[in-house]
Scaffold this motif. Sequence first.
Motif, short mmCIF file in Angstrom:
data_model
loop_
_atom_site.label_atom_id
_atom_site.label_comp_id
_atom_site.label_asym_id
_atom_site.label_seq_id
_atom_site.Cartn_x
_atom_site.Cartn_y
_atom_site.Cartn_z
N ASP A 129 0.82 -1.21 0.00
CA ASP A 129 0.00 0.00 0.00
C ASP A 129 0.85 1.27 0.00
N PHE A 130 2.09 1.17 0.50
CA PHE A 130 2.96 2.34 0.53
C PHE A 130 3.32 2.79 -0.89
N LEU A 131 3.49 1.82 -1.80
CA LEU A 131 3.88 2.13 -3.18
C LEU A 131 2.69 2.20 -4.13
N CYS A 132 1.59 1.56 -3.77
CA CYS A 132 0.43 1.47 -4.66
C CYS A 132 -0.14 2.85 -4.96
N ILE A 133 -0.40 3.13 -6.26
CA ILE A 133 -0.96 4.43 -6.65
C ILE A 133 -2.46 4.33 -6.92
N LYS A 134 -3.04 3.19 -6.57
CA LYS A 134 -4.50 2.97 -6.66
C LYS A 134 -5.03 3.13 -8.09
N CYS A 135 -4.23 2.76 -9.09
CA CYS A 135 -4.70 2.84 -10.47
C CYS A 135 -5.71 1.74 -10.78
N LYS A 136 -5.72 0.69 -9.96
CA LYS A 136 -6.67 -0.42 -10.07
C LYS A 136 -6.49 -1.28 -11.32
N LYS A 137 -5.34 -1.14 -11.99
CA LYS A 137 -5.11 -1.98 -13.17
C LYS A 137 -5.07 -3.46 -12.79
N CYS A 138 -4.49 -3.76 -11.64
CA CYS A 138 -4.43 -5.15 -11.18
C CYS A 138 -5.82 -5.70 -10.92
N MET A 139 -6.67 -4.87 -10.32
CA MET A 139 -8.03 -5.30 -10.00
C MET A 139 -8.82 -5.57 -11.27
N LYS A 140 -8.63 -4.71 -12.28
CA LYS A 140 -9.35 -4.90 -13.54
C LYS A 140 -8.83 -6.10 -14.31
N LYS A 141 -7.54 -6.40 -14.16
CA LYS A 141 -6.95 -7.50 -14.91
C LYS A 141 -7.22 -8.85 -14.28
N CYS A 142 -7.45 -8.90 -12.99
CA CYS A 142 -7.61 -10.18 -12.29
C CYS A 142 -8.78 -10.98 -12.87
N VAL A 144 -10.28 -13.58 -11.76
CA VAL A 144 -11.18 -14.23 -10.80
C VAL A 144 -11.69 -13.25 -9.74
N GLU A 145 -11.47 -11.95 -9.98
CA GLU A 145 -11.96 -10.90 -9.07
C GLU A 145 -11.46 -11.11 -7.64
N ALA A 146 -10.17 -11.46 -7.56
CA ALA A 146 -9.58 -11.69 -6.23
C ALA A 146 -9.07 -10.40 -5.60
N ILE A 147 -9.02 -9.30 -6.37
CA ILE A 147 -8.50 -8.03 -5.84
C ILE A 147 -9.65 -7.04 -5.72
N SER A 148 -9.72 -6.41 -4.60
CA SER A 148 -10.80 -5.45 -4.37
C SER A 148 -10.29 -4.31 -3.49
N VAL A 149 -11.10 -3.29 -3.35
CA VAL A 149 -10.75 -2.15 -2.51
C VAL A 149 -11.39 -2.35 -1.14
N VAL A 150 -10.56 -2.37 -0.12
CA VAL A 150 -11.04 -2.52 1.25
C VAL A 150 -10.48 -1.37 2.08
N ASP A 151 -11.37 -0.56 2.63
CA ASP A 151 -10.96 0.61 3.42
C ASP A 151 -9.97 1.49 2.66
N GLY A 152 -10.24 1.68 1.38
CA GLY A 152 -9.41 2.56 0.57
C GLY A 152 -8.11 1.95 0.09
N LYS A 153 -7.87 0.66 0.40
CA LYS A 153 -6.64 0.00 -0.03
C LYS A 153 -6.97 -1.18 -0.94
N LEU A 154 -6.11 -1.42 -1.91
CA LEU A 154 -6.27 -2.60 -2.76
C LEU A 154 -5.76 -3.82 -2.01
N VAL A 155 -6.58 -4.85 -1.96
CA VAL A 155 -6.27 -6.05 -1.18
C VAL A 155 -6.51 -7.30 -2.03
N VAL A 156 -5.60 -8.27 -1.92
CA VAL A 156 -5.74 -9.54 -2.63
C VAL A 156 -6.40 -10.56 -1.70
N ASP A 157 -7.51 -11.12 -2.15
CA ASP A 157 -8.18 -12.19 -1.39
C ASP A 157 -7.44 -13.49 -1.70
N LEU A 168 0.66 -8.83 -11.47
CA LEU A 168 2.06 -8.41 -11.43
C LEU A 168 2.47 -7.82 -12.77
N GLY A 169 1.94 -8.40 -13.85
CA GLY A 169 2.33 -7.96 -15.18
C GLY A 169 1.80 -6.59 -15.55
#
Length: 341
Positions: A129-142, A144-157, A168-169
């Motif tokens: 979260d320190f480096l993440c810029i919240k672009c959400k590209k990872c969330m859109k690319k996933c 199986v929808e394993a990445i979501s926003v939780v309390d303003g942070k991107l989190v991997v389930d 990662l790519g």
Amino acid sequence: MSSLMWYIFDFARKAWADAFANAKTNPEIAEKPERFRDFPKVNKEYCIGCGACTVSCPSPNAIKIVREEDDETGEGLTYPIIFPEACIRCGFCAEVCPTDPKTLECGLNHYILPEFNLIPSKRKYVVDDFLCIKCKKCMKKCPVEAISVVDGKLVVDQLKCISCGECLGVCPVNGAMKGVFVDNLQDQKELILSCVNFLEEFIEGKEEDLRLLEQNDLLQYDVPVSEIWDDALKIMPDEEIALEIITNAVNRLKIRIIDWDESKCEKCQLCIPDCPTECISFDDDKDTIVRDKNRCLRCSICYQTCPFSVIKYFIAKFSLDDGENIHIIVNASNLNEGIVE
């Protein structure tokens, strides 16, 4: 003749006649036991090519991912094919298949319970979260929808993650999305420390170059990875993992360097009280300033305090892009530029 008579006698027994008349096939052979499932059916149009089925399959050569040739209508489909002669009908491939509808079906699919993840993987994907810029590209690319926003942070389930590495790519920030190796954490720390120590000693060994370095100039070096490779493999024998750990560590590494030119010291001792770790002291017997390198934080306070330019302060940055050479750039700090020399 006696043997022939014995066979005739044996066939004439009532027990043999009953067994012959009532013979039937063992149900374990004639019917599919409940513990077996059907051979997986492939619905290739649903496949996303994640490979979860292949990594979960316990039978070698039972399942393989193939890709059709591209044609004028578009890219060829990627999908699994099943080899019945190797398939043991365990159904794991259908369980882990993340698509909806399922790419793989084997009769009644037994979906994975939430507390289990059958996909074997060396990595665990996490968001820094320190480096993440919240672009959400990872969330859109996933897929199986394993990445979501939780309390303003991107989190991997981790229960949904299939370790495909797509996140990662697409991450545009180096280090924001991490594929962390989950085994041998202590070995990983030791490998990183060994690499950092080597590079630190290399830079400090360039004392003459550092003292000649002018403001706004750069020093550049290339160090072959081969110089640390043998030691690295003693710690981490897996070459692929060792190189990736070294690459990740080097590409984020920045080392501050303190150079101490005793020939310029006027023994004013202004640096001693300002040092936050008390690593600088005055040796009365030797009549000189002494610095304990092991306690030094390289905070640069002594460098900024010294009015005689005894101390110089440098920043070294590192990169390893080709897997063969560590590129090093060193520049001099200009924090106290203008102080009377």
